[in-house]
Write a protein that holds these residues in place. Structure first.
Motif, short mmCIF file in Angstrom:
data_model
loop_
_atom_site.label_atom_id
_atom_site.label_comp_id
_atom_site.label_asym_id
_atom_site.label_seq_id
_atom_site.Cartn_x
_atom_site.Cartn_y
_atom_site.Cartn_z
N VAL A 1 1.00 -1.52 -0.28
CA VAL A 1 -0.30 0.05 0.28
C VAL A 1 0.60 1.39 0.06
N GLY A 2 -0.05 2.46 -0.85
CA GLY A 2 1.40 3.54 -0.14
C GLY A 2 0.63 4.11 1.07
N ILE A 3 1.71 5.03 1.10
CA ILE A 3 1.98 5.34 2.66
C ILE A 3 0.09 5.79 3.24
N ASP A 4 -0.36 6.99 2.36
CA ASP A 4 -1.95 7.37 2.32
C ASP A 4 -2.94 6.13 2.77
N GLN A 5 -2.64 4.92 2.22
CA GLN A 5 -3.22 3.68 2.27
C GLN A 5 -2.59 3.03 3.63
N ALA A 6 -2.31 3.47 4.27
CA ALA A 6 -1.79 2.10 5.97
C ALA A 6 -2.53 2.72 6.88
N PRO A 7 -3.29 3.95 7.04
CA PRO A 7 -4.27 3.91 8.05
C PRO A 7 -5.67 2.52 7.89
N HIS A 8 -5.89 2.22 6.68
CA HIS A 8 -6.46 1.37 5.86
C HIS A 8 -6.03 0.24 7.00
N LEU A 9 -4.82 -0.58 6.64
CA LEU A 9 -4.65 -1.35 6.70
C LEU A 9 -4.65 -1.61 8.76
N GLU A 10 -3.93 -0.84 9.11
CA GLU A 10 -3.72 -0.87 10.74
C GLU A 10 -4.85 -1.16 10.93
N PHE A 11 -6.58 -0.53 10.69
CA PHE A 11 -7.44 -0.65 10.39
C PHE A 11 -7.86 -2.61 10.37
N ALA A 12 -7.29 -3.25 9.57
CA ALA A 12 -7.81 -4.83 8.78
C ALA A 12 -6.76 -5.43 10.59
N ARG A 13 -5.49 -5.07 10.30
CA ARG A 13 -4.98 -5.42 11.76
C ARG A 13 -5.74 -5.12 13.12
N GLU A 14 -6.15 -4.39 13.38
CA GLU A 14 -6.96 -4.45 14.44
C GLU A 14 -7.78 -5.70 14.70
N ILE A 15 -9.14 -5.73 13.65
CA ILE A 15 -10.13 -6.68 13.45
C ILE A 15 -9.12 -7.73 13.73
N VAL A 16 -8.25 -8.19 12.41
CA VAL A 16 -7.42 -8.92 13.13
C VAL A 16 -7.36 -9.70 14.93
N ARG A 17 -6.66 -8.67 15.39
CA ARG A 17 -6.66 -8.87 16.74
C ARG A 17 -7.79 -8.75 17.30
N SER A 18 -9.46 -8.37 17.19
CA SER A 18 -9.76 -8.50 17.95
C SER A 18 -10.48 -9.98 17.94
N PHE A 19 -10.37 -10.31 17.05
CA PHE A 19 -10.57 -11.96 16.56
C PHE A 19 -10.11 -12.87 17.06
N ASN A 20 -8.76 -12.71 16.31
CA ASN A 20 -8.09 -13.66 17.83
C ASN A 20 -8.15 -13.49 19.16
N HIS A 21 -8.25 -12.30 20.06
CA HIS A 21 -8.55 -12.22 21.10
C HIS A 21 -9.96 -13.01 21.88
N ARG A 22 -10.37 -12.21 20.79
CA ARG A 22 -12.35 -12.71 20.63
C ARG A 22 -12.60 -13.89 21.33
N TYR A 23 -11.55 -14.83 20.29
CA TYR A 23 -11.76 -16.75 20.37
C TYR A 23 -10.63 -17.85 20.95
N GLY A 24 -9.58 -16.96 21.25
CA GLY A 24 -7.88 -17.27 21.74
C GLY A 24 -7.76 -17.80 21.33
N THR A 25 -7.15 -17.26 20.04
CA THR A 25 -6.64 -18.31 18.96
C THR A 25 -5.65 -16.97 17.80
N LYS A 26 -4.51 -18.07 17.65
CA LYS A 26 -3.78 -17.30 16.76
C LYS A 26 -4.22 -17.75 15.04
N VAL A 27 -5.63 -18.10 14.66
CA VAL A 27 -5.85 -18.72 13.57
C VAL A 27 -5.25 -17.67 12.24
N LEU A 28 -6.12 -16.66 12.49
CA LEU A 28 -5.85 -15.58 11.45
C LEU A 28 -4.29 -14.57 11.92
N ILE A 29 -3.74 -14.02 11.08
CA ILE A 29 -2.38 -13.63 10.86
C ILE A 29 -3.26 -12.08 10.53
N GLU A 30 -2.50 -11.42 11.56
CA GLU A 30 -1.84 -9.68 11.19
C GLU A 30 -1.52 -9.34 10.15
#
Ligand code: SF4
Length: 328
Positions: A147-176
């Motif tokens: 991604v270009g630097i202007d797109q970086a916040p979108h990917l940061e949000f995607a990473r937050e969703i992944v962390r939230s999923f892995n935390h909620r279900y106590g798993t490491k299934v999804l990769i950040e």
């Protein structure tokens, strides 16, 4: 040679590529294939959030695949496919939506921008767009997203969703996914003001004929302060010069840089030189595209094979996701 991980990127099926798409993304897609296992998706479902008339969606997806292949995407290594051909992505989208706070989605600047652009069509899909984007990325266990630097916040949000999923279900299934920052040149349209875009009709199509290309280049807006041929110009504020830096030789760039400032070269001559260099640079792409266009079944086979390979990875991920969530 062992690859350094998996890269994922999605492109909206806007039809034939223009120079902005190519320099801003596809050129990099081609280069990444040397070092990464690449997955490139034509995101037709995303397009539904803003496109109401879907009549051209199929043809536009095909044209985009054709351009990808002509540009140098190698389907024997890289997975190229259409998003809706892998239904698992909608299932993952639904599951990820349960761990994504609504307030955050409606607060995103991109959502607010869309509300401003299309107030008559603020659909649910627009709100969930970043969740579907996250599903796209993580479904294929992607390590990197270019991604270009202007797109970086979108990917940061995607990473937050992944962390939230892995935390909620106590798993490491999804990769950040990691951000693979790329130097994306800002490609302005022929108006010299806005980013190159088909909707603004300020674009130069990669597959245009040499004559069409030249006509578009001759329309380009130059240094606005240079009114007469005898006025010295400033190449630093001229989009023609920016393009010379991409498509012309070092000595030609230097010549324009010097001669423009002392009115030694006129804008007509300068643009004609750019058009010549641009056409010669695009020549191999156009020849490959023409040749491929005669074999549409080959392009369709590439998309079908890509979807099959993508579904295999997607189903594997979904089995792990369903188990982690506890779905019966
Ligand atoms: S001579 Fe070339 S670089 Fe200078 S203002 Fe004209 S088009 Fe732009």
């Amino acid at each position: 040679m062992a690859k350094k991980g998996r890269v994922f990127s999605g492109a909206r099926p806007t039809g034939r590529l223009h120079l902005g798409n190519y320099l801003g993304a596809v050129k990099n897609y081609v280069a990444l294939q040397d070092d990464y296992d690449c997955v490139y998706c034509i995101v037709d479902l995303h397009a539904l959030t803003t496109v109401e008339d879907t009549e051209n969606l199929k043809q536009n997806s095909f044209e985009m695949a054709l351009d990808f292949l002509a540009a140098g995407i190698r389907p024997e290594e890289t997975i190229v496919f259409v998003q809706s051909h892998v239904p698992q992505v909608t299932e993952l989208h639904m599951i990820l939506s349960m761990v994504t706070p609504l307030g955050k989605l409606t607060d995103l600047p991109t959502f607010k921008e869309k509300v401003r652009q299309q107030p008559e069509n603020i659909n649910y899909g627009l709100v969930g767009y970043p969740v579907l984007m996250t599903a796209d990325i993580v479904l294929y266990k992607s390590n990197f997203v270019p991604v270009g630097i202007d797109q970086a916040p979108h990917l940061e949000f995607a990473r937050e969703i992944v962390r939230s999923f892995n935390h909620r279900y106590g798993t490491k299934v999804l990769i950040e996914p990691q951000i693979k920052t790329t130097e994306v040149p800002k490609v302005l349209g022929i108006d010299g003001k806005e980013k190159m875009s088909k909707s603004l009709n300020n674009h130069i199509e990669m597959a245009a004929t040499p004559a069409e290309t030249k006509a578009r280049v001759m329309e380009m807006v130059t240094d606005p302060a240079r009114i007469k041929r005898t006025d010295p110009g400033n190449p630093d504020v001229c989009n023609v010069f920016t393009m010379h830096k991409v498509f012309s030789s070092g000595s030609e760039v230097e010549m324009v840089n010097v001669e423009c400032r002392r009115a030694g070269i006129g804008c007509v001559e300068c643009k004609a030189l750019l058009a010549k260099n641009l056409n010669s640079d695009l020549e191999p792409f156009r020849a490959r595209r023409e040749e491929l266009a005669l074999r549409p079944d080959t392009v369709r086979d590439v998309l079908e094979d890509g979807a099959k390979r993508a579904r295999t990875i997607a189903e594997q991920t979904m089995q792990e996701v369903r188990k982690a969530v506890g779905l019966p």
